[in-house]
Design a protein around this motif. Sequence first.
Motif, PDB file in Angstrom:
ATOM      1  N   LEU A 143      91.997 -12.669  33.416  1.00  0.00           N
ATOM      2  CA  LEU A 143      91.747 -11.778  34.554  1.00  0.00           C
ATOM      3  C   LEU A 143      93.026 -11.062  34.987  1.00  0.00           C
ATOM      4  CD1 LEU A 143      89.402 -14.077  36.665  1.00  0.00           C
ATOM      5  CD2 LEU A 143      88.775 -11.895  35.611  1.00  0.00           C
ATOM      6  N   LEU A 144      94.125 -11.792  35.031  1.00  0.00           N
ATOM      7  CA  LEU A 144      95.385 -11.193  35.473  1.00  0.00           C
ATOM      8  C   LEU A 144      95.934 -10.205  34.452  1.00  0.00           C
ATOM      9  CD1 LEU A 144      97.016 -14.317  37.120  1.00  0.00           C
ATOM     10  CD2 LEU A 144      95.998 -12.337  38.261  1.00  0.00           C
ATOM     11  N   ALA A 145      95.740 -10.464  33.174  1.00  0.00           N
ATOM     12  CA  ALA A 145      96.174  -9.516  32.143  1.00  0.00           C
ATOM     13  C   ALA A 145      95.394  -8.209  32.266  1.00  0.00           C
ATOM     14  CB  ALA A 145      95.996 -10.113  30.755  1.00  0.00           C
ATOM     15  N   GLN A 146      94.108  -8.321  32.511  1.00  0.00           N
ATOM     16  CA  GLN A 146      93.276  -7.130  32.696  1.00  0.00           C
ATOM     17  C   GLN A 146      93.724  -6.360  33.944  1.00  0.00           C
ATOM     18  OE1 GLN A 146      89.128  -8.048  33.111  1.00  0.00           O
ATOM     19  NE2 GLN A 146      88.521  -5.925  33.303  1.00  0.00           N
ATOM     20  N   GLU A 147      93.990  -7.073  35.027  1.00  0.00           N
ATOM     21  CA  GLU A 147      94.447  -6.422  36.265  1.00  0.00           C
ATOM     22  C   GLU A 147      95.800  -5.757  36.059  1.00  0.00           C
ATOM     23  OE1 GLU A 147      94.229  -5.453  40.443  1.00  0.00           O
ATOM     24  OE2 GLU A 147      92.768  -5.917  38.896  1.00  0.00           O
ATOM     25  N   LYS A 148      96.698  -6.408  35.332  1.00  0.00           N
ATOM     26  CA  LYS A 148      98.024  -5.831  35.066  1.00  0.00           C
ATOM     27  C   LYS A 148      97.891  -4.541  34.261  1.00  0.00           C
ATOM     28  CE  LYS A 148     102.605  -6.956  33.224  1.00  0.00           C
ATOM     29  NZ  LYS A 148     102.998  -5.613  33.334  1.00  0.00           N
ATOM     30  N   ARG A 149      97.007  -4.530  33.268  1.00  0.00           N
ATOM     31  CA  ARG A 149      96.779  -3.301  32.492  1.00  0.00           C
ATOM     32  C   ARG A 149      96.292  -2.174  33.395  1.00  0.00           C
ATOM     33  NH1 ARG A 149      94.860  -6.971  28.671  1.00  0.00           N
ATOM     34  NH2 ARG A 149      92.701  -6.653  29.331  1.00  0.00           N
ATOM     35  N   GLN A 150      95.360  -2.497  34.292  1.00  0.00           N
ATOM     36  CA  GLN A 150      94.850  -1.475  35.210  1.00  0.00           C
ATOM     37  C   GLN A 150      95.948  -0.972  36.142  1.00  0.00           C
ATOM     38  OE1 GLN A 150      91.494  -3.328  37.115  1.00  0.00           O
ATOM     39  NE2 GLN A 150      90.111  -2.851  35.428  1.00  0.00           N
ATOM     40  N   LEU A 151      96.775  -1.879  36.661  1.00  0.00           N
ATOM     41  CA  LEU A 151      97.873  -1.470  37.535  1.00  0.00           C
ATOM     42  C   LEU A 151      98.890  -0.616  36.779  1.00  0.00           C
ATOM     43  CD1 LEU A 151      98.504  -4.745  39.561  1.00  0.00           C
ATOM     44  CD2 LEU A 151      97.487  -2.624  40.400  1.00  0.00           C
ATOM     45  N   ASP A 152      99.200  -0.997  35.537  1.00  0.00           N
ATOM     46  CA  ASP A 152     100.138  -0.217  34.728  1.00  0.00           C
ATOM     47  C   ASP A 152      99.584   1.172  34.440  1.00  0.00           C
ATOM     48  OD1 ASP A 152     101.898  -2.329  34.707  1.00  0.00           O
ATOM     49  OD2 ASP A 152     101.399  -2.987  32.673  1.00  0.00           O
ATOM     50  N   ASP A 153      98.300   1.253  34.096  1.00  0.00           N
ATOM     51  CA  ASP A 153      97.673   2.553  33.838  1.00  0.00           C
ATOM     52  C   ASP A 153      97.710   3.429  35.083  1.00  0.00           C
ATOM     53  OD1 ASP A 153      97.164   1.720  31.263  1.00  0.00           O
ATOM     54  OD2 ASP A 153      95.023   1.349  31.587  1.00  0.00           O
ATOM     55  N   THR A 154      97.431   2.837  36.230  1.00  0.00           N
ATOM     56  CA  THR A 154      97.447   3.582  37.487  1.00  0.00           C
ATOM     57  C   THR A 154      98.849   4.094  37.795  1.00  0.00           C
ATOM     58  OG1 THR A 154      95.633   2.235  38.330  1.00  0.00           O
ATOM     59  CG2 THR A 154      96.918   3.446  39.954  1.00  0.00           C
ATOM     60  N   SER A 155      99.860   3.266  37.588  1.00  0.00           N
ATOM     61  CA  SER A 155     101.235   3.698  37.884  1.00  0.00           C
ATOM     62  C   SER A 155     101.692   4.766  36.895  1.00  0.00           C
ATOM     63  CB  SER A 155     102.199   2.510  37.886  1.00  0.00           C
ATOM     64  OG  SER A 155     102.294   1.936  36.612  1.00  0.00           O
ATOM     65  N   GLU A 156     101.268   4.675  35.640  1.00  0.00           N
ATOM     66  CA  GLU A 156     101.605   5.719  34.661  1.00  0.00           C
ATOM     67  C   GLU A 156     100.945   7.041  35.043  1.00  0.00           C
ATOM     68  OE1 GLU A 156     100.626   4.439  30.703  1.00  0.00           O
ATOM     69  OE2 GLU A 156     101.886   2.656  30.867  1.00  0.00           O
ATOM     70  N   ASP A 157      99.682   6.994  35.461  1.00  0.00           N
ATOM     71  CA  ASP A 157      98.987   8.203  35.894  1.00  0.00           C
ATOM     72  C   ASP A 157      99.676   8.820  37.110  1.00  0.00           C
ATOM     73  OD1 ASP A 157      97.156   7.824  33.877  1.00  0.00           O
ATOM     74  OD2 ASP A 157      95.579   7.012  35.184  1.00  0.00           O
ATOM     75  N   ALA A 158     100.100   7.976  38.044  1.00  0.00           N
ATOM     76  CA  ALA A 158     100.776   8.469  39.240  1.00  0.00           C
ATOM     77  C   ALA A 158     102.118   9.109  38.875  1.00  0.00           C
ATOM     78  CB  ALA A 158     100.988   7.338  40.244  1.00  0.00           C
ATOM     79  N   ALA A 159     102.840   8.507  37.940  1.00  0.00           N
ATOM     80  CA  ALA A 159     104.129   9.068  37.514  1.00  0.00           C
ATOM     81  C   ALA A 159     103.926  10.418  36.835  1.00  0.00           C
ATOM     82  CB  ALA A 159     104.839   8.104  36.577  1.00  0.00           C
ATOM     83  N   LEU A 160     102.913  10.531  35.979  1.00  0.00           N
ATOM     84  CA  LEU A 160     102.630  11.807  35.319  1.00  0.00           C
ATOM     85  C   LEU A 160     102.228  12.877  36.329  1.00  0.00           C
ATOM     86  CD1 LEU A 160     100.690  10.584  32.161  1.00  0.00           C
ATOM     87  CD2 LEU A 160     102.995  11.538  32.242  1.00  0.00           C
ATOM     88  N   ALA A 161     101.425  12.506  37.309  1.00  0.00           N
ATOM     89  CA  ALA A 161     101.011  13.462  38.339  1.00  0.00           C
ATOM     90  C   ALA A 161     102.211  13.922  39.164  1.00  0.00           C
ATOM     91  CB  ALA A 161      99.950  12.838  39.240  1.00  0.00           C
ATOM     92  N   ALA A 162     103.123  13.017  39.466  1.00  0.00           N
ATOM     93  CA  ALA A 162     104.318  13.375  40.231  1.00  0.00           C
ATOM     94  C   ALA A 162     105.211  14.318  39.430  1.00  0.00           C
ATOM     95  CB  ALA A 162     105.087  12.121  40.628  1.00  0.00           C
ATOM     96  N   GLU A 163     105.376  14.054  38.137  1.00  0.00           N
ATOM     97  CA  GLU A 163     106.175  14.934  37.281  1.00  0.00           C
ATOM     98  C   GLU A 163     105.552  16.324  37.202  1.00  0.00           C
ATOM     99  OE1 GLU A 163     106.636  13.071  33.485  1.00  0.00           O
ATOM    100  OE2 GLU A 163     107.741  11.367  34.322  1.00  0.00           O
ATOM    101  N   GLU A 164     104.237  16.384  37.058  1.00  0.00           N
ATOM    102  CA  GLU A 164     103.542  17.661  36.996  1.00  0.00           C
ATOM    103  C   GLU A 164     103.715  18.438  38.300  1.00  0.00           C
ATOM    104  OE1 GLU A 164     101.509  20.815  35.566  1.00  0.00           O
ATOM    105  OE2 GLU A 164     102.114  19.058  34.404  1.00  0.00           O
ATOM    106  N   GLU A 165     103.591  17.742  39.411  1.00  0.00           N
ATOM    107  CA  GLU A 165     103.756  18.394  40.707  1.00  0.00           C
ATOM    108  C   GLU A 165     105.186  18.911  40.876  1.00  0.00           C
ATOM    109  OE1 GLU A 165     103.472  17.269  45.444  1.00  0.00           O
ATOM    110  OE2 GLU A 165     102.445  16.012  43.978  1.00  0.00           O
ATOM    111  N   GLU A 166     106.149  18.134  40.416  1.00  0.00           N
ATOM    112  CA  GLU A 166     107.550  18.557  40.502  1.00  0.00           C
ATOM    113  C   GLU A 166     107.798  19.796  39.650  1.00  0.00           C
ATOM    114  OE1 GLU A 166     111.997  16.739  39.713  1.00  0.00           O
ATOM    115  OE2 GLU A 166     110.290  15.386  39.856  1.00  0.00           O
ATOM    116  N   ARG A 167     107.241  19.839  38.451  1.00  0.00           N
ATOM    117  CA  ARG A 167     107.394  21.020  37.593  1.00  0.00           C
ATOM    118  C   ARG A 167     106.781  22.257  38.245  1.00  0.00           C
ATOM    119  NH1 ARG A 167     106.661  17.299  33.318  1.00  0.00           N
ATOM    120  NH2 ARG A 167     104.410  17.573  33.357  1.00  0.00           N
ATOM    121  N   GLU A 168     105.599  22.084  38.840  1.00  0.00           N
ATOM    122  CA  GLU A 168     104.948  23.207  39.512  1.00  0.00           C
ATOM    123  C   GLU A 168     105.771  23.701  40.699  1.00  0.00           C
ATOM    124  OE1 GLU A 168     101.030  21.952  40.592  1.00  0.00           O
ATOM    125  OE2 GLU A 168     100.354  21.802  38.508  1.00  0.00           O
ATOM    126  N   THR A 169     106.336  22.766  41.439  1.00  0.00           N
ATOM    127  CA  THR A 169     107.156  23.138  42.600  1.00  0.00           C
ATOM    128  C   THR A 169     108.429  23.858  42.164  1.00  0.00           C
ATOM    129  OG1 THR A 169     106.332  21.186  43.765  1.00  0.00           O
ATOM    130  CG2 THR A 169     108.315  22.212  44.648  1.00  0.00           C
TER     131      THR A 169
END
Length: 146
Positions: A111-137
């Motif tokens: 269960l914890l391995a699955q949760e860690k994967r989901q948290l890692d995926d979410t943080s990667e998505d957030a980092a990509l979105a932040a980079e994209e927003e920074e490029r646009e700005t």
Amino acid sequence: MKYCMQCGSEYQDGVAECADCPGSALVDAETMNQRHIPLPGESDTRKFVRAATAEDPFTAEDYVRLLEIQNIPVFMRPRRAGVVDVLTTGALEPWYEIMVGEEYLERAVQLLAQEKRQLDDTSEDAALAAEEEERETESSVPPGAP
């Protein structure tokens, strides 16, 4: 007799809810034993082992909440405190250990391995979105600029 699963208080059969733990259902002794929760007057013989570690309190609390929902006996144990410097402290332990009942270890690890994967995926998505927003700005021209 019935018992509160959270605090272990003993109640007469006619009582439906624990007075100290609102919303906590009362169960019989057999259910308490099946869930490895000691009855009042019994010594707690459960053995807890490390299922995971966490580097921040939010992740540790998330892991504990996930396991509690699955009715897995769990607690979080802090391993470090204060300011830590790798150069002066040497080998560092994780900040938090997630401890579960020994018989639940395999299920908790999955269960914890699955949760860690989901948290890692979410943080990667957030980092990509932040980079994209920074490029646009950076690429946009401020209003009123020539």
